[in-house]
Write a protein that holds these residues in place. Structure first.
Motif, short mmCIF file in Angstrom:
data_model
loop_
_atom_site.label_atom_id
_atom_site.label_comp_id
_atom_site.label_asym_id
_atom_site.label_seq_id
_atom_site.Cartn_x
_atom_site.Cartn_y
_atom_site.Cartn_z
N ALA A 176 0.74 -1.21 0.14
CA ALA A 176 -0.16 0.03 0.08
C ALA A 176 0.83 1.29 0.00
N HIS A 177 1.83 1.26 0.81
CA HIS A 177 2.82 2.39 0.87
C HIS A 177 3.32 2.67 -0.41
N ARG A 178 3.71 1.47 -1.08
CA ARG A 178 4.40 1.68 -2.49
C ARG A 178 3.33 2.37 -3.42
N GLU A 179 2.19 1.90 -3.47
CA GLU A 179 1.14 2.45 -4.28
C GLU A 179 1.12 3.93 -3.99
N ALA A 180 0.66 4.13 -2.73
CA ALA A 180 0.63 5.50 -2.10
C ALA A 180 1.50 6.32 -2.76
N ARG A 181 2.72 6.03 -2.43
CA ARG A 181 4.09 6.94 -2.66
C ARG A 181 3.97 7.35 -4.31
N ASP A 182 3.73 6.21 -5.04
CA ASP A 182 3.73 6.59 -6.40
C ASP A 182 2.54 7.43 -6.86
N LEU A 183 1.33 7.38 -6.15
CA LEU A 183 0.31 7.99 -6.40
C LEU A 183 0.31 9.70 -5.96
N LEU A 184 1.18 9.84 -5.09
CA LEU A 184 1.23 11.10 -4.44
C LEU A 184 2.48 11.91 -5.29
N SER A 185 3.39 11.05 -6.10
CA SER A 185 4.37 11.80 -6.64
C SER A 185 3.78 11.97 -8.10
N HIS A 186 2.54 11.63 -8.45
CA HIS A 186 1.90 11.87 -9.76
C HIS A 186 1.88 13.13 -9.99
N ALA A 187 1.98 13.33 -11.45
CA ALA A 187 2.16 14.73 -12.01
C ALA A 187 0.97 15.68 -11.45
N GLU A 188 -0.19 14.90 -11.77
CA GLU A 188 -1.43 15.82 -11.08
C GLU A 188 -1.77 14.91 -10.14
N ARG A 189 -1.43 15.09 -8.96
CA ARG A 189 -1.64 14.48 -7.77
C ARG A 189 -3.01 14.64 -7.11
N PRO A 190 -3.70 13.43 -6.83
CA PRO A 190 -4.87 13.46 -6.38
C PRO A 190 -5.16 14.16 -5.20
N SER A 191 -6.33 14.81 -5.10
CA SER A 191 -6.64 15.80 -3.88
C SER A 191 -6.77 15.14 -2.52
N ALA A 192 -7.21 13.92 -2.85
CA ALA A 192 -7.75 13.15 -1.88
C ALA A 192 -7.42 11.50 -2.09
N LEU A 193 -7.56 10.75 -1.03
CA LEU A 193 -7.22 9.49 -1.14
C LEU A 193 -8.31 8.33 -0.41
N PHE A 194 -8.68 7.28 -0.81
CA PHE A 194 -9.78 6.52 0.01
C PHE A 194 -8.98 5.16 -0.05
N THR A 195 -9.11 4.43 1.24
CA THR A 195 -8.23 3.20 1.48
C THR A 195 -9.38 2.10 1.79
N THR A 196 -9.07 1.02 1.10
CA THR A 196 -10.17 -0.06 1.44
C THR A 196 -10.18 -0.83 2.76
N ASP A 197 -9.17 -0.60 3.42
CA ASP A 197 -8.88 -1.37 4.74
C ASP A 197 -7.75 -0.74 5.67
N GLY A 198 -7.75 -1.23 6.96
CA GLY A 198 -6.85 -0.55 7.88
C GLY A 198 -5.49 -0.80 7.39
N THR A 199 -5.02 -1.98 6.78
CA THR A 199 -3.81 -2.22 6.31
C THR A 199 -3.38 -1.43 5.23
N MET A 200 -4.27 -0.96 4.35
CA MET A 200 -4.05 0.12 3.55
C MET A 200 -3.72 1.29 4.26
N SER A 201 -4.61 1.60 4.89
CA SER A 201 -4.68 3.14 5.79
C SER A 201 -3.32 3.16 6.31
N GLU A 202 -2.81 2.35 6.78
CA GLU A 202 -1.29 2.58 7.42
C GLU A 202 -0.20 2.79 6.54
N GLY A 203 -0.32 1.78 5.55
CA GLY A 203 0.72 2.11 4.35
C GLY A 203 0.48 3.48 3.91
N VAL A 204 -0.77 3.95 3.47
CA VAL A 204 -0.93 5.12 3.14
C VAL A 204 -0.46 6.34 3.79
N MET A 205 -0.81 6.14 5.26
CA MET A 205 -0.30 7.23 6.09
C MET A 205 1.22 7.19 6.18
#
Lengths: 362, 362
Positions: B254-283
DNA sequence: TCAAGTACTGAGAACGTTCGCACATTCCAA
DNA sequence: TTGGAATGTGCGAACGTTCTCAGTACTTGA
C-alpha cells in the motif's frame, strides 16, 4: 444434532481387508507396513474420506500438540504481536494454539487455566496478572506441566520467562527528555498492583537508590523506576504530582489522568507513558486539548505501536521486540515439551529507543 | 519426559470407596448421587487434586466445546477485534478457542483447517482467503460440521455468514469526498483476487452500472465498486490511473502504491483506502512525503482504527462493528452447535461514517 | 540345514471418561 | 397393601486411537 459422518480406522481396515492395527500403522505412519498394504489402505482411506481423530490419539499418546496461552487482551498490539510470534513457532512444529484473555483479572486467569488444563494442553504460556498471588501457577507447575511466563515474572516461581529490560528502557527514554531540557515530565502508568508501602514510599525509596529492579516487579512499576532513576542520574527532584497511576489497563483511565495532568497549573512540558494502552489514552487527551506535539508537549512512550511511525510528527518510543518475545517463549516452551530438563532460564530482551519528532528542545 | 501426576476418576473412586461410575456421576455432575456420597467424593477429589480429562470426556460425548478460527492475521486490529468478540461469546458458553492464521494463503488455510478438524472442534469460524476456490470448505460443510464465514462469503456455499455492507459504506465515504469538492480521488486497495475480465473491465462495467454487488465478491472489490458508484452518482468520470491495486494484504504494498500516487504529476487531492492495512501504508507514504492532512491531501479509510481518533487532524473513516461481527458470528455458530437447523442466514452489518478532520473542502 | 535375524500382520489391552442397563432402596398415592 | 416413580449404586461396554506382544513368512549367513 445432525449425525456427523465419522469414518474410523476400523472402517478403513474392514474396507481394506486388514486389521485395525495394520490400518492404524499405515494411517498413523508408525511401525511396519508392506508397500502394497500401505497403498491399499491409503487408497481406501482417501476414498472413504477418513480423517484421524486427534482426541483418541492424544488420549493414548498423552500429548495433544496444543499449547495454551493466557494473554491480557488480544486486542492490544502488544499481545497481538506476541501471539503472532507464538503462533508462527507453534505452527512450524505442528502445534495448535488455545488462546484466552484474562483482562488482567485473577479470577479470569484461573478460569482460563482450568479450561486449558482440562483440554490437556502440552504446555502454557502465561502473562500472569498478579506477580505475587499466583498459587494456582505454583500448583500447575508442580504437576510438571511446562509453563513459560511472558512479560512478567512471578516471585518464587521457577519457570522459564521472557521479559524486557523495562527499567533500563524507561530510563533511556526519560533520559532523552531530560537531555532535551525537560525538567517537568509527567508519567501515566498503570501501577495497578501496589508495591508495599504505596507509591509515595516507592518514589522516596527509589530516588534514594534503595529500590532494585526485581524481575517479579510489575512492568509498569519497573518503568516508573526507570523514570525515577533517570531523574536521579540527572540530579533532578521528583514532583510526585506528575506521577499518575491509571490503576487499570484501560486507555480511558489513562485519558483521564492525562487530561488532568495537562490542565495542571504548571503543565508538564513532556509526558512519558509506560505502555501502548497508556499512550493511546494520552494521545487522545492531547488531541482533545488541542495541543500540538512537540510544540506544546513532548512525548515518549514505552512500546512502539504502528501508528507512532506515521502520526505527525512521529512519536518517539521504546520498542520492545514483541513478536520475537512471543516466538522465543514458544520455542522455550516447545523445548520443555520435547523433554528438556535444562535449568530454568530467563530471557531478557533489550528494548530499543526509537527517535522521532515528538521531543522538543527546551 | 517427566511423568505428569494424573489422578483419574478411578483413583478418586477407589479412595472414596465407591465405583468409578458413581465417582464419575459426582465429578461430572450428571445422573444421581446421594448428598453424602457426593460430599465424600468431592472431598477426596479435592484432596487428591483431581482434574477432569477433557479428552476422554470429549471422545465419548462427541463434543469438545472448542471452536476453531481461521483468521487472516491476528496482528491486525481488524482480526484482533473480531477475535475478541468471538472469544467473549465463546467464554460465556464455556467454549475454548483454537486460533490460526492463514496470511490469506489458500495452502495455509487448508493446513489450518486440517489441524482444527483433527482436533475435533465443534464448529468453525473462517475468513476464507479465496471466495471461489473453496472446495475444501464445501467438503467440510458436507460433514455437517457447522461453519460460519466472516467478512467474506463463498460462492455457492450455504452456510451462515457475517459481512459488512462494503459497497454502500465505501460509496458513502467517497461521496463525502466528492461533496467536499474532490474530483481526483486516489484509491489504494488490495484487489488480490482478480475479478473475471480484469480491473479495467470491472471499472468499465461498474461505471456503466452493470456490476451488482455479490456477497461472494471480495471485500476490497466491493469497496472499489462503492468508489465507482459514488462517481457515477455524481456524474464524475473515472481515471483508472488513480486506482491502485496493492495486490496483497501488506501495508508495504500500500505504501508503495500510495507513494507512487502522491508523486503523480497531477496529484490526487484525496485518497480512499479500502481497509486498515492499506490505511497504514498510505499514512506512512503521506508522512514520508511531508504532506499535511488535509491541507495537501484529504483521506478517508475503510475501517476505523484506534489511532484515527487521535492522529491529527483525526482521520475520517467508515467504521465496521468488528467486535460485534465476531460476537455475532460466534453466537450463530454456537446456535448451530447446539443443534439449530434454521435455514442458513447472512447477517450484514451496516458500517458507519465517522467524520473527522481529514477532509478539506476544495 | 539350521539359527537368527528382518519384515509384516493381527489380537487385544490400554487411555479416562460417559452411558446404558440392571438392580436396590425409599417414598408416596391409590 | 401394592405398585410405580424417584433416587441411588455398580458393572461393563463404549469412544477411536496407539501400543505391546505373539506369531508367521521370508531372507541370510555359516
Amino acid at each position: 444434532m445432525a449425525t456427523r459422518s465419522k469414518v474410523t480406522i476400523a472402517d478403513v481396515a474392514q474396507a481394506a481387508g486388514v486389521s485395525t492395527a495394520t490400518a492404524g500403522r499405515v494411517l498413523g505412519s508408525y511401525g511396519y507396513a508392506a508397500k502394497s498394504t500401505r497403498d491399499q489402505v491409503t487408497a481406501v482411506a482417501r476414498k472413504l474420506g477418513y480423517r484421524p481423530n486427534g482426541l483418541a490419539r492424544s488420549l493414548i499418546t498423552g500429548e495433544t500438540r496444543t499449547i495454551g496461552v493466557v494473554a491480557g487482551d488480544i486486542r492490544t498490539q502488544f499481545y497481538a504481536s506476541i501471539l503472532r510470534g507464538i503462533s508462527d513457532v507453534a505452527d512450524e512444529h505442528g502445534f495448535g494454539l488455545l488462546i484466552t484473555n484474562s483482562d488482567e483479572r485473577l479470577d479470569h486467569e484461573m478460569r482460563a487455566l482450568d479450561l486449558l488444563m482440562e483440554k490437556q494442553v502440552d504446555g502454557l504460556i502465561v502473562s500472569p496478572c498478579d506477580t505475587r498471588k499466583a498459587r494456582h501457577l505454583h500448583r500447575i507447575s508442580e504437576t510438571q506441566l511446562p509453563i513459560v511466563l511472558i512479560d512478567r515474572a512471578v516471585e518464587g516461581l521457577a519457570v522459564d520467562q521472557v521479559t524486557a529490560l523495562n527499567a533500563e528502557g524507561a530510563e533511556a527514554a526519560v533520559g532523552e527528555l531530560i537531555r532535551a531540557g525537560h525538567t517537568r515530565i509527567g508519567v501515566v502508568a498503570e501501577l495497578l498492583e501496589p508495591e508495599p508501602g504505596g507509591i509515595e514510599r516507592f518514589i522516596e525509596d527509589a530516588h534514594a537508590g534503595l529500590v532494585r529492579t526485581a524481575k517479579s516487579m510489575y512492568p509498569s512499576w519497573q518503568r516508573l523506576l526507570g523514570y525515577i532513576n533517570a531523574h536521579r542520574a540527572a540530579g533532578l527532584a521528583i514532583d510526585s504530582s506528575l506521577i499518575r497511576p491509571a490503576g487499570s489497563y484501560s486507555s480511558e483511565a489513562a485519558h483521564r489522568e492525562a487530561r488532568d495532568l495537562l490542565s495542571h497549573a504548571e503543565r508538564p512540558s513532556a509526558l512519558f507513558t509506560t505502555d501502548g494502552t497508556m499512550s493511546e489514552g494520552v494521545m487522545r487527551a492531547i488531541a482533545e486539548a488541542g495541543l500540538v506535539i512537540p510544540r506544546d508537549v513532548s512525548l515518549v512512550g514505552f512500546d512502539d505501536l504502528d501508528w507512532m511511525a506515521f502520526t505527525p510528527p512521529g512519536i518517539s518510543a521504546i520498542s520492545q521486540p514483541r513478536y520475537a518475545m512471543g516466538a522465543a517463549a514458544a520455542r522455550m516452551l516447545l523445548d520443555r515439551v520435547a523433554g528438556s530438563t535444562a535449568p530454568t532460564s530467563g530471557l531478557t530482551m533489550t528494548p530499543e529507543f526509537i527517535k522521532r519528532g515528538s521531543i522538543a528542545r527546551r
